[in-house]
Motif scaffolding. Structure first.
Motif, PDB file in Angstrom:
ATOM      1  N   LYS A  45       0.860  -1.190   0.000  1.00 54.97           N
ATOM      2  CA  LYS A  45       0.000   0.000   0.000  1.00 54.97           C
ATOM      3  C   LYS A  45       0.891   1.233   0.000  1.00 54.97           C
ATOM      4  CE  LYS A  45      -2.765   1.091   3.712  1.00 54.97           C
ATOM      5  NZ  LYS A  45      -4.023   1.181   4.485  1.00 54.97           N
ATOM      6  N   ASN A  60       1.279   5.464   0.027  1.00 52.91           N
ATOM      7  CA  ASN A  60       0.585   6.699   0.371  1.00 52.91           C
ATOM      8  C   ASN A  60       1.442   7.905   0.054  1.00 52.91           C
ATOM      9  OD1 ASN A  60      -0.453   4.541   2.610  1.00 52.91           O
ATOM     10  ND2 ASN A  60      -2.036   5.947   1.954  1.00 52.91           N
ATOM     11  N   GLU A 111       1.189  11.860   0.837  1.00 45.79           N
ATOM     12  CA  GLU A 111       0.423  12.797   1.650  1.00 45.79           C
ATOM     13  C   GLU A 111      -0.801  12.062   2.157  1.00 45.79           C
ATOM     14  OE1 GLU A 111       1.275  16.392   1.833  1.00 45.79           O
ATOM     15  OE2 GLU A 111       3.194  15.625   1.159  1.00 45.79           O
ATOM     16  N   ARG A 112      -1.967  12.678   2.073  1.00 44.96           N
ATOM     17  CA  ARG A 112      -3.148  11.933   2.490  1.00 44.96           C
ATOM     18  C   ARG A 112      -4.046  11.603   1.309  1.00 44.96           C
ATOM     19  NH1 ARG A 112      -5.389  11.230   7.404  1.00 44.96           N
ATOM     20  NH2 ARG A 112      -7.340  11.897   6.497  1.00 44.96           N
ATOM     21  N   PHE A 117       8.658   6.395  -7.301  1.00 44.01           N
ATOM     22  CA  PHE A 117       8.911   7.724  -7.842  1.00 44.01           C
ATOM     23  C   PHE A 117       7.586   8.302  -8.312  1.00 44.01           C
ATOM     24  CE2 PHE A 117      10.029  11.006 -10.720  1.00 44.01           C
ATOM     25  CZ  PHE A 117      11.323  11.421 -10.421  1.00 44.01           C
ATOM     26  N   GLU A 148       5.427  14.363 -10.816  1.00 46.44           N
ATOM     27  CA  GLU A 148       4.553  15.490 -10.495  1.00 46.44           C
ATOM     28  C   GLU A 148       3.764  15.955 -11.704  1.00 46.44           C
ATOM     29  OE1 GLU A 148       6.925  18.576  -8.803  1.00 46.44           O
ATOM     30  OE2 GLU A 148       6.678  17.752  -6.786  1.00 46.44           O
ATOM     31  N   LYS A 201      11.348   2.978   3.906  1.00 49.12           N
ATOM     32  CA  LYS A 201      10.572   3.409   2.748  1.00 49.12           C
ATOM     33  C   LYS A 201      11.274   4.593   2.099  1.00 49.12           C
ATOM     34  CE  LYS A 201       6.255   2.675   3.173  1.00 49.12           C
ATOM     35  NZ  LYS A 201       4.866   2.743   3.672  1.00 49.12           N
ATOM     36  N   LEU A 202      11.465   4.490   0.794  1.00 44.89           N
ATOM     37  CA  LEU A 202      12.141   5.565   0.069  1.00 44.89           C
ATOM     38  C   LEU A 202      11.242   6.026  -1.062  1.00 44.89           C
ATOM     39  CD1 LEU A 202      14.839   7.153  -0.384  1.00 44.89           C
ATOM     40  CD2 LEU A 202      15.478   5.317  -1.950  1.00 44.89           C
ATOM     41  N   THR A 203      10.944   7.307  -1.074  1.00 46.19           N
ATOM     42  CA  THR A 203      10.076   7.816  -2.136  1.00 46.19           C
ATOM     43  C   THR A 203      10.659   9.091  -2.728  1.00 46.19           C
ATOM     44  OG1 THR A 203       8.781   8.910  -0.420  1.00 46.19           O
ATOM     45  CG2 THR A 203       7.901   6.887  -1.292  1.00 46.19           C
ATOM     46  N   PHE A 204      10.613   9.144  -4.031  1.00 45.96           N
ATOM     47  CA  PHE A 204      11.081  10.318  -4.745  1.00 45.96           C
ATOM     48  C   PHE A 204       9.883  11.077  -5.314  1.00 45.96           C
ATOM     49  CE2 PHE A 204      14.321   7.071  -5.099  1.00 45.96           C
ATOM     50  CZ  PHE A 204      15.502   7.747  -4.876  1.00 45.96           C
ATOM     51  N   THR A 205      10.063  12.365  -5.458  1.00 47.96           N
ATOM     52  CA  THR A 205       9.073  13.171  -6.173  1.00 47.96           C
ATOM     53  C   THR A 205       9.830  14.000  -7.191  1.00 47.96           C
ATOM     54  OG1 THR A 205       8.000  13.409  -4.038  1.00 47.96           O
ATOM     55  CG2 THR A 205       7.086  14.671  -5.864  1.00 47.96           C
ATOM     56  N   GLY A 206       9.302  14.122  -8.383  1.00 45.25           N
ATOM     57  CA  GLY A 206       9.999  14.915  -9.395  1.00 45.25           C
ATOM     58  C   GLY A 206       9.446  14.632 -10.770  1.00 45.25           C
ATOM     59  N   ASN A 259       3.537  12.250   6.862  1.00 42.41           N
ATOM     60  CA  ASN A 259       2.395  11.347   6.783  1.00 42.41           C
ATOM     61  C   ASN A 259       2.834   9.908   6.906  1.00 42.41           C
ATOM     62  OD1 ASN A 259       1.575  13.827   4.800  1.00 42.41           O
ATOM     63  ND2 ASN A 259      -0.131  13.038   5.985  1.00 42.41           N
ATOM     64  N   GLU A 318      14.352  12.805 -12.708  1.00 40.17           N
ATOM     65  CA  GLU A 318      14.902  13.942 -11.968  1.00 40.17           C
ATOM     66  C   GLU A 318      14.142  14.135 -10.677  1.00 40.17           C
ATOM     67  OE1 GLU A 318      16.308  17.287 -13.564  1.00 40.17           O
ATOM     68  OE2 GLU A 318      16.694  16.517 -15.593  1.00 40.17           O
ATOM     69  N   LYS A 375      12.553  15.927  -4.710  1.00 43.44           N
ATOM     70  CA  LYS A 375      12.533  15.634  -3.279  1.00 43.44           C
ATOM     71  C   LYS A 375      12.740  14.145  -3.046  1.00 43.44           C
ATOM     72  CE  LYS A 375       8.582  17.266  -1.958  1.00 43.44           C
ATOM     73  NZ  LYS A 375       7.469  17.791  -1.143  1.00 43.44           N
ATOM     74  N   LYS A 405      12.305  11.298   0.135  1.00 42.24           N
ATOM     75  CA  LYS A 405      11.794  11.097   1.481  1.00 42.24           C
ATOM     76  C   LYS A 405      12.194   9.716   1.964  1.00 42.24           C
ATOM     77  CE  LYS A 405       8.054  13.320   2.320  1.00 42.24           C
ATOM     78  NZ  LYS A 405       6.662  13.774   2.253  1.00 42.24           N
ATOM     79  N   THR A 416      11.849   7.120   5.240  1.00 43.15           N
ATOM     80  CA  THR A 416      11.204   6.889   6.533  1.00 43.15           C
ATOM     81  C   THR A 416      11.447   5.462   6.991  1.00 43.15           C
ATOM     82  OG1 THR A 416       9.162   6.424   5.334  1.00 43.15           O
ATOM     83  CG2 THR A 416       9.364   8.584   6.302  1.00 43.15           C
TER      84      THR A 416
END
Lengths: 148, 148
Positions: A77, A79, A81-82, A97, A100, A132-137, B79, B127, B130, B132, B134
């Motif tokens: 699962k 997530n 943000e919310r 990843f 955006e 847990k590793l998450t990228f945003t981009g 979160n 690219e 950010k 994250k 956790t």
DNA sequence: GTTGATTTTTGGAATCATTCCAATTTAGTT
DNA sequence: AACTAAATTGGAATGATTCCAAAAATCAAC
């Protein structure tokens, strides 16, 4: 009606049995939906896809089945943000990843030793069970729907 | 009534001004609450603490202020799953560790080059803006309320 | 295969963090 | 002091998820 290959079906049955749970049409269907298109759908999306082929399934059941599959460790699962949770069938360690630009999530393969490597960051006394590793981009724009 | 030291107040005013926003009593109060006890409170908890000292503040305002502070990059929103968001004043890059035993979140200092290091995991074309990280597990049991 | 005991599914109601809204108040400017 | 734009406020609305109690399905024993 359902569409699970033999090994997937065997995995499901075994995982369910290990947890003392029953194999049901609905659980198979939900698992099949997740395996068919690995685009990290939300519960609502899974519901829509499952309904195409099993019109009487209920949203509550979709939530139930997804939770069951997560508990059996067949599904992860995600997530952000919310926002509504997203689901992906579990092929071992990987990061995520979030693009955006289009909201899609891609799986990122992790090196075997990732967890132990990154756990060295922790001060003495901290014992990590999960990382847990998450990228945003921005992802490259020539990827197909499914993940890497 | 409020309780912000001069440099924190100056930081806040500058960050708000940079975004073309006004400095208000409520925004100062919310920021002060976050700085006073760095235990990653939820919006509700921030509301309770702010109310002790500013009884007329509303929950909607707490949400507004928190969002503003996050947008100004003075505060981070955390979160876990879909639990209520938690907030921590932002001291640069750090990971978070959720203690499963007591539900507390601890900040974990990251090496300077963490982001660039871990970005090497990404396939060509991705690219990351950010990253994250956790952890979930068990923290040493002799830590005080505040983070590391 | 039928019976019985236990799970699972189901639709709808309930929950609850968060967002939205319209009215009032406040801050900054002239 | 007066004006304009932004911020605050309480309450209503939202929406993903969970809860509930009744109906249906599964499994085991006979």
């Amino acid at each position: 009606m359902i569409n699970l290959n033999d090994t997937a079906k065997a995995n499901l049955d075994e995982a369910l049995a290990n947890s003392g749970l029953r194999s049901t049409r609905q659980r198979e269907q939900i698992y099949a939906v997740l395996l068919k298109r690995r685009d990290h759908p939300t519960a609502d999306e899974v519901y829509a896809r499952a309904k195409e082929v099993m019109p009487t399934i209920s949203l509550a059941t979709v939530y139930n089945c997804l939770e069951t599959l997560v508990d059996c460790n067949l599904v992860k699962k995600l997530n952000y943000e919310r926002e509504p949770s997203r689901f992906c069938p579990n092929d071992g360690e990987h990061a995520h990843f979030l693009d955006e630009a289009n909201g899609r999530v891609y799986d990122i393969l992790l090196p075997e030793d990732f967890q132990s490597m990154v756990s060295k960051i922790l001060p003495r006394g901290f014992e990590a069970k999960k990382v847990k590793l998450t990228f945003t981009g921005y992802a490259p724009n020539d990827l197909d729907t499914n993940s890497l």
